[in-house]
Structures are given as structure tokens and as C-alpha cells.
Design an enzyme around this catalytic site. Structure first.
Site, short mmCIF file in Angstrom:
data_model
loop_
_atom_site.label_atom_id
_atom_site.label_comp_id
_atom_site.label_asym_id
_atom_site.label_seq_id
_atom_site.Cartn_x
_atom_site.Cartn_y
_atom_site.Cartn_z
N GLY A 34 20.06 59.87 23.95
CA GLY A 34 19.09 59.08 24.68
C GLY A 34 19.78 58.11 25.62
O GLY A 34 20.57 57.28 25.17
N HIS A 35 19.52 58.24 26.91
CA HIS A 35 20.11 57.35 27.90
C HIS A 35 19.00 56.57 28.60
O HIS A 35 18.05 57.17 29.11
CB HIS A 35 20.91 58.13 28.94
N THR A 36 19.10 55.25 28.60
CA THR A 36 18.14 54.40 29.29
C THR A 36 18.76 53.90 30.58
O THR A 36 19.85 53.34 30.57
CB THR A 36 17.73 53.21 28.41
N ILE A 66 28.13 42.22 27.43
CA ILE A 66 28.78 40.91 27.31
C ILE A 66 27.71 39.81 27.23
O ILE A 66 27.87 38.80 26.54
CB ILE A 66 29.69 40.65 28.54
N GLY A 89 24.01 43.22 31.95
CA GLY A 89 22.58 43.46 31.81
C GLY A 89 22.28 44.93 32.04
O GLY A 89 23.16 45.72 32.41
N GLN A 98 27.15 61.65 23.40
CA GLN A 98 27.31 60.78 22.24
C GLN A 98 28.69 60.13 22.24
O GLN A 98 29.53 60.46 23.06
CB GLN A 98 27.11 61.56 20.93
N LYS A 147 26.22 54.57 28.27
CA LYS A 147 26.73 55.64 29.12
C LYS A 147 25.73 56.02 30.21
O LYS A 147 26.13 56.34 31.33
CB LYS A 147 27.06 56.88 28.27
N THR A 200 15.18 58.07 18.60
CA THR A 200 14.57 57.99 17.27
C THR A 200 13.79 56.70 17.03
O THR A 200 12.93 56.66 16.15
CB THR A 200 15.66 58.08 16.18
N VAL A 260 16.92 55.11 21.47
CA VAL A 260 16.04 55.64 22.52
C VAL A 260 15.32 56.89 22.02
O VAL A 260 14.14 57.08 22.27
CB VAL A 260 16.86 55.96 23.79
N ASP A 268 25.42 54.99 22.04
CA ASP A 268 24.54 53.88 22.46
C ASP A 268 25.31 52.79 23.18
O ASP A 268 24.90 51.63 23.19
CB ASP A 268 23.80 53.28 21.25
N ARG A 288 15.08 54.26 15.64
CA ARG A 288 15.68 53.64 14.46
C ARG A 288 16.51 52.42 14.84
O ARG A 288 17.17 52.40 15.87
CB ARG A 288 16.58 54.65 13.74
N ASN A 308 19.17 65.32 21.59
CA ASN A 308 19.32 64.30 20.54
C ASN A 308 19.92 63.03 21.10
O ASN A 308 19.96 62.00 20.44
CB ASN A 308 20.19 64.82 19.40
#
Length: 427
Positions: free
Chosen positions: A40-42, A333, A416, A225, A16, A302, A300, A13, A304, A38
Site C-alpha cells: 500500500g502506497h499513499t 522527521i 510531511g 515492501q 516509498k 489492512t 494502507v 511503510d 492494522r 498486498n
């Protein structure tokens, strides 16, 4: 020509997906080398946000080749769902833009069922998987009974392997895990349909990648991951089932390690973790909650909430060593802007002794107490800054100290989630 690896330097998380998308502008080929859906990349481009799980982040460019390597495990349902999702957002995924290794292993319905039932049976000792069938699929791979992409698209071989495997899996599901047997015909028919749609994307990707390297193309390898989820170097057993470090690139795509030029480690300006296991710098207080909410620290895949804590350079030093990092990218940052004080973990105290390494034993790690250095915070809002010279001096001091402690330069910072909110540092 350059072969460039992007890896997570913490528990995942780290950003990447964003960084792969940003760096893909100068790449010709973007390659996923391990993991499955499994991850998740946003990625945010302009006003649009894309959530990717299996397809490489370079897919958002029209002129890039994206590769799912043999080290990835592929759930066809998840793959086609993601392809359809991207199409709805105006991104066409064609065999010209995406190729999939014929040696990649296929996630089957029994993998997902076993994942769910075995986690339930473990109770309080569960690992905290995403129930995507990743672990059971890798188990079959190493047990040498897995079904690969090349098997799936050969109807006769697929039928033989599925029938044989399902007989074993159903017995295990019913008699050991107290679940219900799965039906051969339903799976066979469904996966035959997947096979027809999948076949145009299938290639010997090792050959294709090597060909591009020889033709002096720029290759970007994308990890799924973080380093601390690596099956060998992570916080075992709270890890994923593959090698998430740069060491996994060579075997995960089928090239020699001498063909890799640079390795970029992505790290947040603080630390987060999802699920169980020791976390030396975790903040179970108002600051931890403040970081979680300001940083939108929710998974992203799950949804959680992530555990949050101060940046841990013991972890980053390990990541630099294991991955052979040539530089770091420090993300988020901007999330820390507004705090009066910011802390940085420089070592641990273990049973009264100061140590600067990350213990293999989780029992020892749980006894580690962080040793901190404290920095003045930066109240300036930095999301709109585009030049490193304009970054607040206190933030620069923080970055320089990270470099000193890890003996690794910071080459990029992120202020950002958008592509445009990325700053290169030139020395």
C-alpha cells in the site's frame, strides 16, 4: 541516463510511494519489480490523496510510462478496481501509460481461498498475511504450475491450465483445509472477461525497459515492501514471498544488474512493524502510542495498527549492505518533533555480548536488547521548512549520526506527506 532503485530499508511503510512519486518527476519510466496488491502506497498531491496497491506511483504523471514487471503477481480484480478508482479521481490509466509483463503470474481465486483457510488452520502460528493470495501464487510459480499473463490471454491454454490446477486445488481446499470447492465455470467466465480488458496492456516488458535504457531514458524501479520482509533477508517466516531488496530488480524486470546505477533506501526516522515477530526497539508505552497517533501508523492495505519503536541503525546497516545503498531518504522527521529526548539504537546486547549485526535466528533476535544513544529532541514544527539549512540543529545532529553509523549518506529528508514537503541535502 540513470537507472534508479527505490527500496524500503526497514519493515515496510517507510514512505516509498511518496518518494517514488517525488522522484518520478525526473524519470521517464517507473517500474514495479516484485510483490502484489498486498502493498500500500499513499501519495498526496496538492489536496488530493491517492492510495495505490499495484500500479506504480508514477501513474499520477501524464507523461510517464509505468511498468508492472514479471516479478509482480497480478490479481486482475484488484488491478481493474484500482484503475477504476484512479479514473474516479481524474487519473486515466491507458496502455500508453501502463504496460504489464506477459510473464507476470496471475493471482487466482483459489490462491486467495487457500491463503485464508491455511492461515486459519495455522491458528496461533499464522504468519499474518493480508489474505490477498500472494504467497500461494508465488508457491505455484516455483512449483511450475502457475498461470501467467500470456496464458490468461490465450483462451485455450488458460482453459487447460485452469481445469488442471482447479482439480488439484479443490482437492486440497476440501480435504486438507476443510473448505468448499470452487466452480470452474464461474472462474473461467470471469477471468475470460478480465483477459479481454487486460490484453491491450500486455507487453514483453523486459524488451521495453531495455529499449528505454538504450535510448538513455531515466528508469525508476519501485519496491513494494521493506528489506526485512524479503524472503531471504527478512525476519523469516514473518516475511513476504518475494525478494524486496534491490537484488530482486534484475530478475523481477529482466535486465542485468550492471544496468542499475543508484539504490536509494527509504527509512523512517523511527521504526514500525506490522504483525508478528521480534522487534528490538519496540515501545510498548506512551511514547510508542504517541508516535503511532502522530504518525498515523495504520496500514494502507489492512488498516492494522503498526508497532512503533526507536530508529534501529543495526537494521539500516544491514539494509545498506544487502541493497548496496548509495544513499538514504529519512522520512517522518516531523513526527518526532515535540519529544524532549529521541533515542537511536546503535547496537544490540545478545546474551551479555555487544553485537552490531542482525541475527538470522528469530529466537536470538528476540533476546537482543537495544543499546541506545540519546539525543535532545526538536520542539520546532518543521512541516513548512523547505531548505535544509533551516532544519533544527538537533535534528541535523540526529541525521549526521545516522550517516556515521551506517556509513551511508542521507540525500533526502521528508517533513510531511506531500510532494512539496521533501528536502534534498546537498553536500
Amino acid at each position: 541516463m540513470s537507472s534508479f532503485v527505490v527500496v524500503g530499508a526497514q519493515w515496510g511503510d517507510e514512505g516509498k510511494g511518496k518518494m517514488t512519486d517525488y522522484l518520478a518527476e525526473n524519470a521517464d519510466v517507473i517500474v514495479r519489480f516484485q510483490g502484489g496488491n498486498n502493498a500500500g502506497h499513499t501519495v498526496e498531491v496538492g489536496e488530493k490523496q491517492y492510495k495505490l496497491h499495484l500500479i506504480p506511483s508514477g501513474i499520477l504523471y501524464e507523461d510517464k510510462l509505468n511498468v508492472i514487471g514479471n516479478g509482480v503477481v497480478v490479481d486482475p480484480r484488484a488491478l481493474f478496481k484500482e484503475i477504476d478508482y484512479l479514473k474516479d479521481l481524474g487519473v486515466d490509466v491507458t496502455p500508453k501509460k501502463l504496460i504489464i509483463s506477459d510473464r507476470a503470474h496471475i493471482i487466482m481465486p483459489y490462491h486467495i481461498e487457500i491463503d485464508k483457510l491455511s492461515e486459519k488452520m495455522k491458528g496461533s502460528h499464522s504468519i499474518g498475511t493480508t489474505f490477498k493470495g500472494i504467497g500461494p501464487c508465488y508457491t505455484d510459480k516455483f512449483e511450475r504450475i502457475g498461470i501467467r499473463v500470456c496464458d490468461l490471454i490465450d483462451n485455450k491454454i488458460f482453459e487447460e491450465k485452469l481445469r488442471r490446477n482447479l482439480e488439484i486445488k479443490n482437492k486440497y481446499i476440501k480435504e486438507v483445509l476443510n473448505g468448499e470447492e470452487l466452480k470452474f465455470e464461474e472462474i473461467f467466465d470471469q477471468y475470460n472477461n478480465f483477459s479481454k480488458r487486460l490484453e491491450p496492456f500486455v507487453k514483453d516488458t523486459s524488451v521495453e525497459i531495455f529499449k528505454n535504457i538504450k535510448n538513455e531514458k531515466n528508469i525508476l524501479f519501485e519496491g513494494a515492501q521493506g528489506m526485512l520482509l524479503d524472503i531471504d533477508y527478512g525476519t523469516y517466516p514473518y516475511v513476504t514471498s518475494s525478494n524486496t531488496t534491490s537484488c530482486g530488480v534484475a530478475s523481477g524486470v529482466g535486465i542485468g544488474p550492471n544496468l542499475i546505477d543508484e539504490v536509494l533506501g527509504i527509512a523512517k526516522a523511527y521504526t514500525t512493524r506490522v504483525g508478528k515477530g521480534p522487534f528490538p526497539t519496540e515501545l510498548n508505552d506512551e511514547i510508542g502510542e504517541w508516535i503511532r497517533e502522530k504518525g498515523h501508523e495504520y496500514g494502507v492495505t489492512t488498516g492494522r495498527s503498526r508497532r512503533c519503536g526507536w530508529l534501529d541503525t543495526v537494521i539500516l546497516k544491514k539494509s545498506a549492505r544487502v541493497n548496496g545503498l548509495t544513499s538514504f531518504t529519512i522520512t517522518k522527521i516531523d513526527t518526532l518533533a515535540g519529544l524532549d529526548k529521541v533515542k537511536l539504537c546503535i547496537a544490540y546486547e545478545l546474551d551479555g555480548e555487544k553485537i552490531d549485526y542482525f541475527p538470522a535466528s528469530l529466537e536470538k533476535l528476540a533476546r537482543c536488547k537495544p543499546i541506545y544513544e540519546e539525543f535532545d529532541g526538536w520542539s520546532e514544527e518543521i512541516e513548512k521548512i523547505s531548505d535544509y539549512k533551516d532544519i533544527p540543529e538537533n535534528a541535523k545532529k540526529y541525521i549526521r549520526r545516522i550517516e556515521e553509523l551506517t556509513e551511508t549518506k542521507v540525500s533526502i529528508i521528508s517533513v510531511g506527506p506531500k510532494r512539496s514537503q521533501t528536502i534534498r541535502i546537498n553536500y
